[in-house]
Design an enzyme around this catalytic site. Structure first.
Site, PDB file in Angstrom:
ATOM      1  N   SER A 172     -37.393 -28.173  22.005  1.00  0.00           N
ATOM      2  CA  SER A 172     -38.768 -27.930  21.571  1.00  0.00           C
ATOM      3  C   SER A 172     -39.447 -26.831  22.368  1.00  0.00           C
ATOM      4  CB  SER A 172     -39.586 -29.214  21.696  1.00  0.00           C
ATOM      5  OG  SER A 172     -39.829 -29.476  23.062  1.00  0.00           O
ATOM      6  N   LYS A 173     -40.408 -26.222  21.698  1.00  0.00           N
ATOM      7  CA  LYS A 173     -41.184 -25.162  22.347  1.00  0.00           C
ATOM      8  C   LYS A 173     -41.862 -25.733  23.582  1.00  0.00           C
ATOM      9  CE  LYS A 173     -42.184 -22.578  18.166  1.00  0.00           C
ATOM     10  NZ  LYS A 173     -43.124 -22.014  17.250  1.00  0.00           N
ATOM     11  N   ARG A 174     -42.360 -26.976  23.434  1.00  0.00           N
ATOM     12  CA  ARG A 174     -43.136 -27.564  24.504  1.00  0.00           C
ATOM     13  C   ARG A 174     -42.281 -27.845  25.747  1.00  0.00           C
ATOM     14  NH1 ARG A 174     -45.920 -32.665  24.910  1.00  0.00           N
ATOM     15  NH2 ARG A 174     -44.952 -33.314  22.977  1.00  0.00           N
ATOM     16  N   GLY A 208     -39.877 -24.274  26.651  1.00  0.00           N
ATOM     17  CA  GLY A 208     -40.573 -22.997  26.834  1.00  0.00           C
ATOM     18  C   GLY A 208     -39.855 -21.826  26.197  1.00  0.00           C
TER      19      GLY A 208
END
Ligand code: GLU
Length: 497
Positions: A247-249, A252
């Site tokens: 995930s992007k969260r 990063g």
């Protein structure tokens, strides 16, 4: 029928590598079938969509060589068409007005549905579902706000044959009467996608497996509209090591395509790597050009199991064990020099190491040098870091190299400048002449040829390993070799080791 596929990202951040892979598979499928690859930006979420994200998506696609065949479609521009379809369904009795005041937001809808499911165990027990047409029309005419919901049939099931996962079925009873248009007049995702796919003449929808549930809902909309749905292929997910969602969260920059561009990956190599992240061609070939990818691509070759993107989560900048880095090195070594040169030029330009002469009087030297040093490089960045000594006098000495090749052989501190004197006398600065001279010198001094060469490598280029030293000497040329062998810089670096 001509194949028409689309990549439909939501512009809410940078281009995720999973989305980039979806785009690539769509592109390869289109090309392999002589069809069209289209791009639709799903920008209906006004709050989260940004111009910047659109830019980054376009940049990423361009970098990978996946440019759309027709003008980009912006979903927000089609709002009227989405509404038209919803009202048509209302007219046909396939949808109904829901006057529940609470259901203004999607979150509320979810809550309400969940609550109802708990209470009545029937997701479709909306009190407005069976309101008479007259009453519904009258309440709407009086200005009462309403959402529009699809009237999911009471019994039966949706089914479709997924090109990757096979037969997919879902009982209608498991699907709520989905909201098509919110009470604030905003058409929702599933309706917008179906309308746009119809409008764009999409024949095959290839997208992430996380959309499987949506597909059942979308098929219901197609059926209500009386239109044959496209064929579907859902792609396995790309997971982080350990099987967690990438995930992007949590991960990063690792998930952003531009990270790889900026880290010095070649688009050809990264594209090849992405293609194999969830798909295998027939045979064992791993290095495939775009033409070969197109030729061998098929939906049947897509894996059902999720792919793992293998980076070290504790040290995300360490890519050396990754298949991606291996593949990049393969491309760096093997791609035609004339294709590699522009990338190296750009890298050197960014590092302020580029000189115009490399395209004029030093062109031959430059090409020979790039060809020599690429042998051991992994990314384009290596040209300006490990390869810096070829393009600048201002380069660093790797402490490990200094320790091993100089500190342990203090005799070299006087021997290397002496060797410089000898080499200065050489008229012929070629491989053979250099080898003869250095061997003679080593013998005379009672030092091994290897020790001299390793020491010279460190003094001349700052690194521990590299191409054949004779080639390095020849490439650097007499003037630089002599000056650097005499220089004290590397010896001063010993203090820092
Ligand atoms: N916009 C959706 C996404 O970003 C994709 C929709 C689709 O491919 O149908 O996940």
């Amino acid at each position: 029928m001509t194949v028409r596929v689309r990549f439909a990202p939501s512009p809410t951040g940078y281009l995720h590598i999973g989305s980039a892979r979806t785009a690539l598979y769509n592109f390869l499928y289109a090309r392999s079938k002589g069809g069209k690859f289209l791009l639709r930006i799903e920008d209906t979420d006004q709050e989260r969509s940004t111009e910047e994200s659109v830019k980054s998506i376009l940049e990423g696609l361009k970098w990978l060589g996946l440019e759309p065949d027709e003008p980009i479609v912006f979903q927000s521009k089609n709002k009227e068409k989405h509404l038209e379809a919803a009202f048509k369904l209302l007219e046909m009795g396939k949808a109904y007005r829901d006057f529940t005041p609470k259901e203004k937001t999607t979150e509320n809808i979810k809550e309400v549905v969940a609550e109802r499911a708990r209470e009545q165990k029937d997701l479709r027990s909306n009190p407005y579902r069976d309101l008479s047409k007259e009453e519904s029309d009258a309440r709407a005419a009086s200005g009462e706000p309403f959402a529009i919901r699809l009237k999911v049939p009471r019994t039966g099931k949706t089914s479709f044959e997924d090109a990757v996962y096979g037969l997919q079925e879902r009982e209608f009873s498991e699907i709520e009467d989905l909201v098509l248009v919110r009470s604030d007049g905003h058409p929702l995702y599933n309706l917008a996608v179906v309308c746009d796919d119809i409008e764009m003449g999409i024949t095959n929808v290839i997208r992430g497996q996380d959309h499987l549930t949506n597909t059942h809902k979308q098929i219901l909309i197609y059926e209500a509209l009386g239109i044959k749905p496209p064929r579907f292929a859902h792609l396995p997910l790309i997971l982080a090591p350990g099987g967690k969602k990438l995930s992007k969260r949590h991960h990063g920059e690792i998930v952003s395509l531009t990270t790889y561009r900026d880290a010095g990956f070649l688009p050809e190599a990264f594209r090849n790597f992405l293609a194999l992240l969830g798909w295998s061609p027939k045979g064992n070939k791993e290095i495939l050009s775009m033409e070969e990818l197109i030729e061998s691509f098929s939906l049947e070759g897509i894996h059902r199991s999720n792919a793992i993107f293998n980076f070290d989560p504790n040290n995300p900048k360490r890519w050396t064990d990754d298949k991606a880095i291996w593949m990049n090195a393969e491309y760096l070594r093997k791609m035609p020099l004339e294709k590699l040169i522009p990338y190296v030029k750009e890298e050197l330009r960014q590092a302020k190491l580029w000189r115009e002469e490399y395209e004029s009087e030093e062109k031959e030297w430059f090409e020979k040098t790039v060809n020599l040093i690429r042998e051991r490089f992994f990314t384009l960045k290596d040209f300006s870091t490990q390869g810096r000594a070829y393009f600048s006098e201002d380069f660093d000495f790797d402490p490990k190299a200094v320790e091993k090749n100089l500190k342990k052989h203090p005799e070299l501190e006087t021997l290397l400048p002496e060797l410089a004197e000898r080499l200065e006398q050489l008229v012929d600065f070629s491989h053979q002449a250099l080898e003869d001279e250095i061997k003679k010198f080593a013998q005379e001094k009672g030092v091994s040829f290897g020790v001299i060469m390793n020491g010279a490598r460190t003094v001349l280029t700052g690194v521990q390993v590299g191409p054949s030293m004779l080639a390095v000497l020849e490439t650097l040329g007499k003037k630089r070799v002599v000056a650097r062998l005499k220089s004290r810089l590397a010896w001063q670096a010993i203090q820092q080791v």
